[in-house]
Design an enzyme around this catalytic site. Structure first.
Site, PDB file in Angstrom:
ATOM      1  CE  LYS A 105      -1.891   2.646   3.006  1.00  0.00           C
ATOM      2  NZ  LYS A 105      -1.638   3.884   2.221  1.00  0.00           N
ATOM      3  CB  THR A 119       6.108   8.433  15.955  1.00  0.00           C
ATOM      4  OG1 THR A 119       7.474   8.324  15.513  1.00  0.00           O
ATOM      5  CG2 THR A 119       5.991   7.866  17.347  1.00  0.00           C
ATOM      6  CD  GLU A 149      13.129   1.368   9.838  1.00  0.00           C
ATOM      7  OE1 GLU A 149      13.517   2.468  10.296  1.00  0.00           O
ATOM      8  OE2 GLU A 149      13.773   0.318   9.950  1.00  0.00           O
ATOM      9  CB  CYS A 192      12.633   9.466   8.678  1.00  0.00           C
ATOM     10  SG  CYS A 192      13.635   8.361   7.670  1.00  0.00           S
ATOM     11  CD  GLU A 209       9.499  13.212  11.492  1.00  0.00           C
ATOM     12  OE1 GLU A 209       8.357  12.724  11.600  1.00  0.00           O
ATOM     13  OE2 GLU A 209      10.470  12.565  11.077  1.00  0.00           O
TER      14      GLU A 209
HETATM   15  P1  NAD Z   1       1.806   8.631   7.823  1.00  0.00           P
HETATM   16  O1  NAD Z   1       2.097   7.789   9.002  1.00  0.00           O
HETATM   17  O2  NAD Z   1       0.680   9.570   7.894  1.00  0.00           O
HETATM   18  O3  NAD Z   1       1.511   7.696   6.544  1.00  0.00           O
HETATM   19  C1  NAD Z   1       2.410   6.739   6.074  1.00  0.00           C
HETATM   20  C2  NAD Z   1       1.666   5.644   5.353  1.00  0.00           C
HETATM   21  O4  NAD Z   1       0.861   4.923   6.270  1.00  0.00           O
HETATM   22  C3  NAD Z   1       0.708   6.121   4.272  1.00  0.00           C
HETATM   23  O5  NAD Z   1       0.680   5.138   3.251  1.00  0.00           O
HETATM   24  C4  NAD Z   1      -0.628   6.171   5.009  1.00  0.00           C
HETATM   25  O6  NAD Z   1      -1.722   6.047   4.131  1.00  0.00           O
HETATM   26  C5  NAD Z   1      -0.510   4.967   5.912  1.00  0.00           C
HETATM   27  N1  NAD Z   1      -1.222   5.012   7.186  1.00  0.00           N
HETATM   28  C6  NAD Z   1      -1.358   6.066   8.013  1.00  0.00           C
HETATM   29  N2  NAD Z   1      -2.013   5.677   9.132  1.00  0.00           N
HETATM   30  C7  NAD Z   1      -2.254   4.359   8.998  1.00  0.00           C
HETATM   31  C8  NAD Z   1      -2.887   3.373   9.835  1.00  0.00           C
HETATM   32  N3  NAD Z   1      -3.392   3.698  11.030  1.00  0.00           N
HETATM   33  N4  NAD Z   1      -2.974   2.109   9.388  1.00  0.00           N
HETATM   34  C9  NAD Z   1      -2.445   1.763   8.191  1.00  0.00           C
HETATM   35  N5  NAD Z   1      -1.849   2.643   7.353  1.00  0.00           N
HETATM   36  C10 NAD Z   1      -1.748   3.920   7.761  1.00  0.00           C
HETATM   37  O7  NAD Z   1       3.178   9.341   7.467  1.00  0.00           O
HETATM   38  P2  NAD Z   1       3.458  10.495   6.411  1.00  0.00           P
HETATM   39  O8  NAD Z   1       3.154  11.786   7.051  1.00  0.00           O
HETATM   40  O9  NAD Z   1       2.829  10.189   5.116  1.00  0.00           O
HETATM   41  O10 NAD Z   1       5.053  10.303   6.235  1.00  0.00           O
HETATM   42  C11 NAD Z   1       5.974  10.997   6.938  1.00  0.00           C
HETATM   43  C12 NAD Z   1       6.448  10.190   8.161  1.00  0.00           C
HETATM   44  O11 NAD Z   1       7.170   9.034   7.749  1.00  0.00           O
HETATM   45  C13 NAD Z   1       7.437  10.995   8.975  1.00  0.00           C
HETATM   46  O12 NAD Z   1       7.131  10.864  10.339  1.00  0.00           O
HETATM   47  C14 NAD Z   1       8.774  10.338   8.663  1.00  0.00           C
HETATM   48  O13 NAD Z   1       9.737  10.510   9.657  1.00  0.00           O
HETATM   49  C15 NAD Z   1       8.382   8.924   8.483  1.00  0.00           C
HETATM   50  N6  NAD Z   1       9.426   8.191   7.726  1.00  0.00           N
HETATM   51  C16 NAD Z   1      10.233   7.301   8.386  1.00  0.00           C
HETATM   52  C17 NAD Z   1      11.246   6.624   7.706  1.00  0.00           C
HETATM   53  C18 NAD Z   1      12.145   5.653   8.417  1.00  0.00           C
HETATM   54  O14 NAD Z   1      12.794   4.861   7.746  1.00  0.00           O
HETATM   55  N7  NAD Z   1      12.227   5.661   9.741  1.00  0.00           N
HETATM   56  C19 NAD Z   1      11.418   6.843   6.344  1.00  0.00           C
HETATM   57  C20 NAD Z   1      10.598   7.758   5.693  1.00  0.00           C
HETATM   58  C21 NAD Z   1       9.589   8.422   6.404  1.00  0.00           C
END
Ligand code: NAD
Length: 485
Positions: A176, A230, A250, A284, A383
């Site tokens: 997804k 997170t 992650e 991130c 963040e």
């Molecule tokens: P997000 O958590 O809102 O969404 C990420 C993904 O998860 C999307 O595909 C979203 O549709 C899905 N999603 C969200 N809530 C969900 C749930 N409850 N159940 C299932 N799927 C769900 O994150 P974002 O704002 O799109 O991305 C940015 C975040 O990602 C930042 O916090 C960043 O630090 C983190 N990130 C971490 C890494 C790492 O390797 N640690 C790498 C890249 C990004």
């Protein structure tokens, strides 16, 4: 305009269950640049059923690792062959500067695929040893049906980080992608099928959070591999825990760069800065807190600000651009809100803080540096996910380590010094999953990467990354028995 009418389910393009469409909007032109069908719960059910069938009775888990590795090696080649168009596609979706995108959004994924292709021939999926009580075989078997969920910031990179080891393990995958970046996900699926991935092994279900939750909670899914915020990770961990489903997370970061008092700024800042404002600050691992010794704070801040002011902001499709627009209007609003909060908390803007002059379209924010920041301020703790740095003074090495560690997160960090031994001593004390000593390389694909504390659970990359998708099985053998190869 890149448009898909159908959903990729198990290698076949099928009619979606609803007429709902995701529009991909360019963060630069604010125009629609692509459409895909939005997956709904019924599509998830179908994708999981196909993945289940392919895992329980299809050829993929029963092939040798070498055969699966050969597919990954062909995909790596196919990705490299499309370096420029894939980078352009991703830049069009989410605004990453295209020169950086070629390297980090496309070349890096091909390296990840190659690394796991190579691991096929060196990793011990099965080994026999003398146990305490007799001969023992330890097998590492595929975990089953994997739900891979990714954000939009480095979409192909994260797809490769999850799909390469998951597929090498023999697992099957329902992927997804984030709704902002479904186009490169579909193209990646096409390249995988073109490389010989059997029917049923992979589905791509672009959708948002609610449908993501349905996938996470699906009884047919054995393991969830999640990258994202997170807040979402916490929910997903709780949902998986309730069902004893395997999961790895992650998550976010608020990493610190430490400039030690002996740092040569001409060397240190060019190493530090690309990792501080990489990908428009939407990374991130960004080093968003810059820790400087109090007695050199003014000089170091000035040097940092000079470099930040010199960054080229503009159209991310221009190869000269170093900072492009943020992914979406709501992301710009979030970053601007943090800039407001920082000022309200008493931090001072040393540069930036507004929208770049002369750019009337697109979701741009000026590269921004705050000074007079205290580590207790929200801009130092939360963040921001934009090109906003906070300079924080410290008294001595001890204090620098304490400030770096005073964070809910623990993803990355770096130390910059004239003395590598001193740098390594600092690195050993900072509680993060990855670290740089006078280096600008935050991730090496052969080595574990992930978070301490609220930055995640589990480690991607290296053998650890493969083991996220393996179940270990011990088979006790009769005395004197040696299995044939
Ligand atoms: P997000 O958590 O809102 O969404 C990420 C993904 O998860 C999307 O595909 C979203 O549709 C899905 N999603 C969200 N809530 C969900 C749930 N409850 N159940 C299932 N799927 C769900 O994150 P974002 O704002 O799109 O991305 C940015 C975040 O990602 C930042 O916090 C960043 O630090 C983190 N990130 C971490 C890494 C790492 O390797 N640690 C790498 C890249 C990004």
């Amino acid at each position: 305009m890149t448009s898909y009418e159908r959903l990729f389910i198990g290698g076949t393009w099928v009619e979606p269950s609803s007429s709902s469409v995701i529009e991909v909007i360019s963060p630069t032109t604010e125009e629609v640049v692509g459409t895909v069908p939005e997956a709904k719960e019924a599509d998830i059910d179908r994708a999981v059923a196909v993945a289940r069938e392919a895992f329980d009775s299809g050829p993929w888990p029963r092939m040798t690792a070498a055969e699966r590795g050969a597919v990954l090696a062909r995909v790596a080649e196919a990705v490299r062959a499309e370096l420029a168009p894939l980078a352009e596609l991703i830049t069009t979706e989410m605004g990453s500067p295209v020169s950086w995108a070629q390297m980090a959004q496309v070349l890096a994924p091909s390296m990840i695929l190659d690394y796991y292709a190579g691991l096929a021939s060196t990793y011990a999926f099965e080994s026999t040893r003398d146990g305490l009580l007799g001969p023992v075989m330890v097998r590492k078997e595929p975990v089953g049906v994997v739900a891979a969920i990714t954000p939009w910031n480095v979409p192909l990179f994260l797809a490769a980080a999850k799909l390469s080891p998951a597929l090498l393990s023999g697992s099957t995958v329902v992927f997804k992608p984030a709704p902002e970046t479904p186009l490169d996900a579909n193209r990646f699926a096409e390249l995988l099928m073109g490389a010989g991935l059997p029917e049923g092994v992979l589905s791509v279900v672009p959708a948002g959070r609610e449908v993501g939750e349905h996938l996470v909670n699906h009884a047919g899914v054995d393991k969830v591999s999640f990258t994202g915020s997170t807040a979402a990770g916490r929910k997903i961990g709780a949902a998986c825990g309730a069902n004893l489903k395997r999961f790895s997370l992650e998550l976010g970061g608020k990493s610190a760069a430490i400039l030690l008092d002996d740092a040569d700024l001409d060397q240190a800042i060019p190493l530090l800065l690309p990792n501080a404002i990489m990908n428009n600050g939407e990374a991130c691992i960004s080093l968003t807190r810059v820790l400087v010794p109090r007695h050199r704070a003014a000089e170091m801040t000035e040097a940092l600000v000079d470099h930040v002011r010199a960054l080229t902001v503009g159209d991310p499709l221009d190869p000269a651009t170093e900072v492009g627009p943020l992914v979406a209007e709501r992301q710009r609003a979030r970053v601007e809100e943090y800039i407001r909060v920082g000022q309200e908390e008493g931090a001072k803007l040393a540069t930036g803080g507004g929208r770049p002059a002369g750019i009337d379209c697109g979701w741009f924010v000026e590269p921004t540096v705050f000074v007079d920041v205290d580590n207790s301020m929200r801009i130092a703790r939360e963040e921001i996910f934009g090109p906003v740095l906070s300079v924080i003074p410290y008294d001595d090495d001890e204090d620098a380590v304490a400030i770096a560690n005073d964070s809910d997160y623990g993803l990355c960090g770096g130390v910059f010094t004239g003395d590598d031994d001193r740098g390594l001593a600092v690195a050993r004390r900072v509680r993060t999953g990855t670290y740089m000593v006078n280096s600008n390389i935050p991730i090496d694909f052969s080595s574990p990467f992930g978070g301490f504390k609220e930055s995640g659970i589990g480690r991607e990359f290296g053998e650890d990354g493969l083991e996220l998708f393996l179940e270990k099985k011990t088979i006790n053998l009769p005395a004197g028995y040696t299995p044939a190869d």
